[in-house]
Design a protein around this motif. Structure first.
Motif, mmCIF file in Angstrom:
data_model
loop_
_atom_site.group_PDB
_atom_site.id
_atom_site.type_symbol
_atom_site.label_atom_id
_atom_site.label_comp_id
_atom_site.label_asym_id
_atom_site.label_seq_id
_atom_site.Cartn_x
_atom_site.Cartn_y
_atom_site.Cartn_z
ATOM 1 N N THR A 27 -10.921 -5.343 5.972
ATOM 2 C CA THR A 27 -11.885 -5.702 7.006
ATOM 3 C C THR A 27 -11.198 -5.950 8.334
ATOM 4 O O THR A 27 -11.697 -5.528 9.395
ATOM 5 C CB THR A 27 -12.663 -6.962 6.579
ATOM 6 N N MET A 28 -10.048 -6.613 8.299
ATOM 7 C CA MET A 28 -9.330 -6.935 9.531
ATOM 8 C C MET A 28 -8.832 -5.669 10.228
ATOM 9 O O MET A 28 -8.982 -5.510 11.442
ATOM 10 C CB MET A 28 -8.169 -7.872 9.214
ATOM 11 N N ILE A 29 -8.234 -4.754 9.458
ATOM 12 C CA ILE A 29 -7.729 -3.506 10.045
ATOM 13 C C ILE A 29 -8.871 -2.666 10.565
ATOM 14 O O ILE A 29 -8.791 -2.072 11.655
ATOM 15 C CB ILE A 29 -6.901 -2.729 9.001
ATOM 16 N N ALA A 30 -9.964 -2.604 9.806
ATOM 17 C CA ALA A 30 -11.123 -1.825 10.240
ATOM 18 C C ALA A 30 -11.677 -2.366 11.556
ATOM 19 O O ALA A 30 -12.059 -1.589 12.448
ATOM 20 C CB ALA A 30 -12.203 -1.854 9.163
ATOM 21 N N LYS A 31 -11.713 -3.678 11.687
ATOM 22 C CA LYS A 31 -12.233 -4.284 12.917
ATOM 23 C C LYS A 31 -11.367 -3.918 14.109
ATOM 24 O O LYS A 31 -11.882 -3.605 15.194
ATOM 25 C CB LYS A 31 -12.298 -5.803 12.748
ATOM 26 N N VAL A 32 -10.044 -3.941 13.916
ATOM 27 C CA VAL A 32 -9.127 -3.556 15.003
ATOM 28 C C VAL A 32 -9.356 -2.108 15.411
ATOM 29 O O VAL A 32 -9.275 -1.749 16.595
ATOM 30 C CB VAL A 32 -7.660 -3.761 14.565
ATOM 31 N N LEU A 33 -9.686 -1.263 14.431
ATOM 32 C CA LEU A 33 -9.912 0.161 14.690
ATOM 33 C C LEU A 33 -11.357 0.477 15.088
ATOM 34 O O LEU A 33 -11.719 1.633 15.232
ATOM 35 C CB LEU A 33 -9.533 0.981 13.452
ATOM 36 N N ALA A 38 -18.445 -2.764 5.995
ATOM 37 C CA ALA A 38 -19.662 -3.197 5.312
ATOM 38 C C ALA A 38 -20.795 -2.193 5.468
ATOM 39 O O ALA A 38 -21.707 -2.142 4.644
ATOM 40 C CB ALA A 38 -20.100 -4.566 5.837
ATOM 41 N N THR A 39 -20.721 -1.380 6.526
ATOM 42 C CA THR A 39 -21.795 -0.417 6.781
ATOM 43 C C THR A 39 -21.301 1.027 6.707
ATOM 44 O O THR A 39 -22.043 1.948 7.043
ATOM 45 C CB THR A 39 -22.409 -0.661 8.171
ATOM 46 N N ALA A 40 -20.067 1.218 6.285
ATOM 47 C CA ALA A 40 -19.498 2.569 6.218
ATOM 48 C C ALA A 40 -19.011 2.870 4.811
ATOM 49 O O ALA A 40 -18.578 1.981 4.084
ATOM 50 C CB ALA A 40 -18.334 2.704 7.208
ATOM 51 N N GLY A 41 -19.095 4.128 4.425
ATOM 52 C CA GLY A 41 -18.646 4.524 3.100
ATOM 53 C C GLY A 41 -19.451 3.839 2.017
ATOM 54 O O GLY A 41 -20.679 3.777 2.071
ATOM 55 N N SER A 42 -18.748 3.270 1.049
ATOM 56 C CA SER A 42 -19.416 2.574 -0.054
ATOM 57 C C SER A 42 -19.817 1.153 0.314
ATOM 58 O O SER A 42 -20.521 0.483 -0.444
ATOM 59 C CB SER A 42 -18.493 2.531 -1.276
ATOM 60 N N GLY A 43 -19.324 0.674 1.462
ATOM 61 C CA GLY A 43 -19.606 -0.694 1.873
ATOM 62 C C GLY A 43 -18.661 -1.718 1.274
ATOM 63 O O GLY A 43 -18.760 -2.907 1.576
ATOM 64 N N ASN A 44 -17.734 -1.272 0.447
ATOM 65 C CA ASN A 44 -16.812 -2.186 -0.216
ATOM 66 C C ASN A 44 -15.573 -2.432 0.659
ATOM 67 O O ASN A 44 -14.957 -1.478 1.143
ATOM 68 C CB ASN A 44 -16.372 -1.601 -1.561
ATOM 69 N N PRO A 45 -15.183 -3.703 0.857
ATOM 70 C CA PRO A 45 -14.018 -4.014 1.694
ATOM 71 C C PRO A 45 -12.706 -3.947 0.925
ATOM 72 O O PRO A 45 -11.972 -4.936 0.829
ATOM 73 C CB PRO A 45 -14.320 -5.433 2.171
ATOM 74 N N GLY A 46 -12.424 -2.783 0.352
ATOM 75 C CA GLY A 46 -11.206 -2.615 -0.424
ATOM 76 C C GLY A 46 -10.429 -1.394 0.001
ATOM 77 O O GLY A 46 -10.815 -0.674 0.933
ATOM 78 N N ALA A 47 -9.341 -1.127 -0.694
ATOM 79 C CA ALA A 47 -8.426 -0.051 -0.308
ATOM 80 C C ALA A 47 -9.082 1.326 -0.400
ATOM 81 O O ALA A 47 -8.860 2.186 0.465
ATOM 82 C CB ALA A 47 -7.173 -0.099 -1.180
ATOM 83 N N THR A 48 -9.872 1.565 -1.441
ATOM 84 C CA THR A 48 -10.481 2.886 -1.619
ATOM 85 C C THR A 48 -11.416 3.219 -0.477
ATOM 86 O O THR A 48 -11.357 4.309 0.113
ATOM 87 C CB THR A 48 -11.250 2.952 -2.953
ATOM 88 N N TYR A 99 -14.527 -12.981 -4.195
ATOM 89 C CA TYR A 99 -15.577 -13.849 -3.646
ATOM 90 C C TYR A 99 -15.121 -14.502 -2.349
ATOM 91 O O TYR A 99 -15.337 -15.690 -2.135
ATOM 92 C CB TYR A 99 -15.954 -14.912 -4.674
ATOM 93 N N SER A 100 -14.518 -13.723 -1.476
ATOM 94 C CA SER A 100 -13.961 -14.247 -0.233
ATOM 95 C C SER A 100 -14.994 -15.009 0.603
ATOM 96 O O SER A 100 -16.027 -14.453 0.992
ATOM 97 C CB SER A 100 -13.412 -13.091 0.614
ATOM 98 N N PRO A 101 -14.738 -16.291 0.879
ATOM 99 C CA PRO A 101 -15.666 -17.041 1.738
ATOM 100 C C PRO A 101 -15.702 -16.497 3.162
ATOM 101 O O PRO A 101 -16.692 -16.679 3.870
ATOM 102 C CB PRO A 101 -15.107 -18.471 1.691
ATOM 103 N N PHE A 102 -14.621 -15.812 3.569
ATOM 104 C CA PHE A 102 -14.607 -15.215 4.904
ATOM 105 C C PHE A 102 -15.572 -14.034 5.006
ATOM 106 O O PHE A 102 -15.953 -13.626 6.105
ATOM 107 C CB PHE A 102 -13.187 -14.751 5.255
ATOM 108 N N LEU A 103 -15.950 -13.480 3.857
ATOM 109 C CA LEU A 103 -16.902 -12.361 3.815
ATOM 110 C C LEU A 103 -18.205 -12.785 3.135
ATOM 111 O O LEU A 103 -18.946 -11.953 2.630
ATOM 112 C CB LEU A 103 -16.284 -11.172 3.060
#
Length: 201
Positions: A27-33, A38-48, A99-103
């Motif tokens: 999420t952090m890298i995506a935000k910088v870019l 959350a709204t792109a691809g599968s919506g999952n904040p993971g490596a895939t 279950y990240s509280p930041f997300l």
């Protein structure tokens, strides 16, 4: 060390590991870019999904960082206080990622962080599970299938420990099984989708 201090060490270590696991590099890298996973691809904040949306290079970076979130806390806890605290810390890091509280509790699926946690305590188990993952992905070209097969491998490993066919105690077996079940639970939508497709055909 007194019982009171042992309890303090355990609680503090688990909390720190949970917070470390909660930090989401995808999420952090995506935000910088300028992207929102959350709204792109599968919506999952993971490596895939990071690899899918941001490019393969960034997917690898996210994967490595997610592995380190599980590996480093486990290595420190294991070196200083032994395997049992390492197990608790590893599970806390995985739960923090999921279950990240930041997300707002909507974290990733925990595969890479689980791998890191296991690598820190039982590297041979981690390598075998990684091999199962790789073979499944090559055969199916589907990362989710590889992740689910790896999770099933953890259940098998836990069963082998219980049966006395692999080294470890009850904590080891329970830890491997619980980690495997959490990964499978996070892939439940994939399992349901696969089952529905199979019924249609």
């Amino acid at each position: 060390m007194s019982t009171g201090w042992v309890a303090v060490v355990w609680v503090a270590s688990i909390v720190v590991a949970f917070v470390v696991g909660s930090v989401n590099p995808a999420t952090m890298i995506a935000k910088v870019l300028g992207k929102d996973l959350a709204t792109a691809g599968s919506g999952n904040p993971g490596a895939t999904n990071a690899g899918r949306v941001l490019g393969r290079k960034w997917g690898v970076v996210v994967g490595v960082l997610d592995v380190l979130k599980g590996l480093l806390p486990v290595l420190v806890a294991g070196h200083l206080f032994g395997a049992h605290l390492a197990y608790a810390v590893g599970l806390a890091a995985v739960l923090g990622h999921i279950y990240s509280p930041f997300l707002r509790g909507r974290g990733g699926k925990g595969v890479a962080t689980t791998l890191g946690a296991i690598l820190g305590v039982h590297p041979w188990v981690a390598l075998l599970v990684l091999a199962v993952f790789a073979v499944a992905v090559v055969l199916t070209r589907w990362v989710a299938v590889g992740s689910m097969c790896a999770a099933l491998g953890l259940l098998v490993a836990g069963g082998l420990v219980i049966a006395g066919r692999a080294p470890g105690d009850a904590w080891t077996a329970a830890w491997l099984v619980v980690l495997g079940l959490f990964v499978l639970w996070r892939h439940r939508t994939n399992i349901v989708g696969w089952w529905r497709q199979r019924r249609l055909h």
